[in-house]
Design a protein around this motif. Sequence first.
Motif, PDB file in Angstrom:
ATOM      1  N   VAL A  58       0.638  -1.348  -0.162  1.00 37.40           N
ATOM      2  CA  VAL A  58      -0.296  -0.315  -0.319  1.00 37.40           C
ATOM      3  C   VAL A  58       0.954   1.403  -0.210  1.00 37.40           C
ATOM      4  O   VAL A  58       0.526   2.361  -0.793  1.00 37.40           O
ATOM      5  N   GLY A  59       2.588   1.373   0.641  1.00 39.14           N
ATOM      6  CA  GLY A  59       3.139   2.528   0.785  1.00 39.14           C
ATOM      7  C   GLY A  59       3.631   2.791  -0.638  1.00 39.14           C
ATOM      8  O   GLY A  59       3.737   3.795  -1.437  1.00 39.14           O
ATOM      9  N   ALA A  60       4.016   2.257  -1.698  1.00 43.56           N
ATOM     10  CA  ALA A  60       4.355   2.089  -2.844  1.00 43.56           C
ATOM     11  C   ALA A  60       2.923   2.243  -3.441  1.00 43.56           C
ATOM     12  O   ALA A  60       3.563   3.736  -3.629  1.00 43.56           O
ATOM     13  N   TYR A  61       1.693   2.453  -3.124  1.00 42.94           N
ATOM     14  CA  TYR A  61       0.679   2.502  -4.433  1.00 42.94           C
ATOM     15  C   TYR A  61       0.609   4.105  -3.585  1.00 42.94           C
ATOM     16  O   TYR A  61       0.353   4.661  -4.245  1.00 42.94           O
ATOM     17  N   THR A  62       0.568   4.203  -2.479  1.00 41.81           N
ATOM     18  CA  THR A  62      -0.111   6.009  -2.428  1.00 41.81           C
ATOM     19  C   THR A  62       0.981   6.950  -2.461  1.00 41.81           C
ATOM     20  O   THR A  62       0.996   8.050  -2.850  1.00 41.81           O
ATOM     21  N   GLN A  63       2.322   6.366  -3.084  1.00 40.81           N
ATOM     22  CA  GLN A  63       3.775   7.311  -3.101  1.00 40.81           C
ATOM     23  C   GLN A  63       3.212   7.254  -4.235  1.00 40.81           C
ATOM     24  O   GLN A  63       3.838   8.679  -5.282  1.00 40.81           O
ATOM     25  N   SER A  64       3.326   6.003  -5.194  1.00 41.92           N
ATOM     26  CA  SER A  64       2.881   6.667  -6.789  1.00 41.92           C
ATOM     27  C   SER A  64       1.795   7.771  -7.050  1.00 41.92           C
ATOM     28  O   SER A  64       1.700   8.321  -7.619  1.00 41.92           O
ATOM     29  N   LEU A  65       0.421   7.386  -6.312  1.00 38.71           N
ATOM     30  CA  LEU A  65      -0.226   8.311  -6.523  1.00 38.71           C
ATOM     31  C   LEU A  65       0.169  10.060  -5.756  1.00 38.71           C
ATOM     32  O   LEU A  65      -0.370  11.135  -6.337  1.00 38.71           O
ATOM     33  N   SER A  66       1.299  10.102  -4.665  1.00 34.80           N
ATOM     34  CA  SER A  66       1.675  11.741  -4.429  1.00 34.80           C
ATOM     35  C   SER A  66       2.474  12.316  -5.040  1.00 34.80           C
ATOM     36  O   SER A  66       3.011  13.352  -5.356  1.00 34.80           O
ATOM     37  N   ASP A  67       3.178  11.414  -6.196  1.00 32.27           N
ATOM     38  CA  ASP A  67       4.052  11.978  -7.341  1.00 32.27           C
ATOM     39  C   ASP A  67       3.168  13.310  -7.855  1.00 32.27           C
ATOM     40  O   ASP A  67       1.722  13.248  -7.868  1.00 32.27           O
TER      41      ASP A  67
END
Lengths: 294, 346
Positions: A58-67
């Motif tokens: 989930v961390g990588a997922y939200t990080q990609s979206l907050s890029d």
Amino acid sequence: MADPEIKSYEPHHESQSAAVTESRPARLALMAVAFTFLGIFLLLPLIIVFNEALAKGVGAYTQSLSDPDARSAIRLTLLVAAISVPLNIVFGISAAWAIAKFEFKGKAFLTTLIDLPFSVSPVISGLVYVLLFGAQGLLGGWLKAHGIVILFAVPGIVLATVFVTFPFVARELIPLMQEQGNGDEEAALSLGANGWQTFWYVTLPNVKWGLLYGVLLCNARAMGEFGAVSVVSGHIRGLTNTMPLHVEILYNEYNAVGAFAVASLLAGLALVTLVLKTLLEMRYGAEIAATRGH
Amino acid sequence: MEVRVANVRKEFDRFPALHDVSLDIKSGELIALLGPSGSGKTTLLRLIAGLERPTRGKIFFGDEDASQRSIQERNVGFVFQHYALFRHMTVADNIGFGLKVRHGPSRPPAQEIRRRASELLDLVQLSGLEKRYPAQLSGGQRQRVALARAMAIEPKVLLLDEPFGALDAQVRRELRRWLREIHDATGHTTVFVTHDQEEALELADRVVVMSQGRIEQVGTADDIYDTPNSPFVYGFIGESSSLPVKVENGEIWLADRPIGLAAPHEPSGDATLFFRPHDVELLDGCSGCIAGTVAASRRVAGTRRVELEIGGERQRVEIELPVDHPAAQKSRVAFRPGRWKLFPAT
């Protein structure tokens, strides 16, 4: 004087007659084909989108979206939809009104023209704008002289999106308005309503569910459009990339999590649209039945 | 309010729907426009309402020329053939619509509009149905809501297009009587369109018979039925039979024999004789009568219809006899029309 008989106008589904019902094995086979097909071509890809998006947690997922680039793409997509959907509501209602409620020369031509975006490849729609507004294009020189930027900027993306999504509202409303005819409008006018009141109190409520349905499809397409927008956008990261374009860029850069994270948003939009569409169809179907019983 | 239609012509795409029609409607009168489909009756009604503009001619409301006024300015109550109730509004909102869309001081407050809607629902005998939607009403109830809605704007003239056309026979008869009562109670000048002669003759003060964009005859039910002024009216209103005859020196001849009818004021020559099948006098011997061979005999409700073949040319006419009249058993029947009329042969 009593008038006790009250008819209800529920749509009734007659049970199928035995003569047209297939045998049990045939029915099972047909259903198996349909479900297998849907599973392989629709459900499986959908699962893969979410699976890939969450592959690294989930961390990588939200990080990609907050890029920042991803957020910019999301903002741009919302902006484009926010401009092109209202424009097409106005165009769609005007065109449907003109076609359904009066007779004029060139009506058949207009009706055909409305379907054009459906029959033309989106890439061609984009190219037309390049030829029209590009530096070497028909209006390019004039635009440059006046400092107006259309191509490879937000206005071009909006124009391409408006073009591609034009038919959704109009095509939904035309048959509905044609079926309803002018009777209600004439009644409103005879009761003293002016044109605007007639539209607001009578015409619009009569088509509201059809309109909403058209707007929903129009919005889904506006947010998901790739081909036409790809041609006119110029793919400038953080500036002219919409969500579908951003997905492509990330995927080409082997950033699978980033690509599928943004893609999952689009897939989510599709699912929400599907649910709303189904709800509307249930509601809208009842409305249509009331129209027929009237 | 008197309504005067003066020399109105209406064309649709250069195809004439009405030719030079003139009609005076008295204040408080109940008038029927009667004719077959395509006779121009609905066009005339829509012209009076302002839903169409005349190609030529004028329409007066009282002394005022209303021809160029819009439908909103004419203040007419129009009841549409399929009622055109607003399906997304309740019955009360439908009735109040005409008041709600008014501007400025002429618009009553919401409470007053509700009160008026309830009053009108009482008048049309649908009290308590304020909150229903049109889809929840029967055909007859919708018809009455449509009438209440039209009356809510206090119209100068009430216009109804085929008001009972979409209802079954039983409801139709009830509503017919009821419309007459409402008209007598409110005194609106009322014009309605119908293709049903029974409805027109029973309900209206005067009937306007129309055919092919022209008015054929205007008159009371008695005038129209007893003294039709054209072959069309004779044929269209009630049953009629006709025979080709010849007039010679004021006497009517059928082929080579006189039939005992005198027409002293008719010019000599070919003519067509019209009479009502039920209005005949049966004769025993035939010296001046119409005689024919019975070709068919049918029982219709309380009478017997007999079809006769007359003369060498086997012209067929129909007459009506009492059920147990002995003549119905014979193979040859002789009769003479009671009330009849001659029209020049066409």
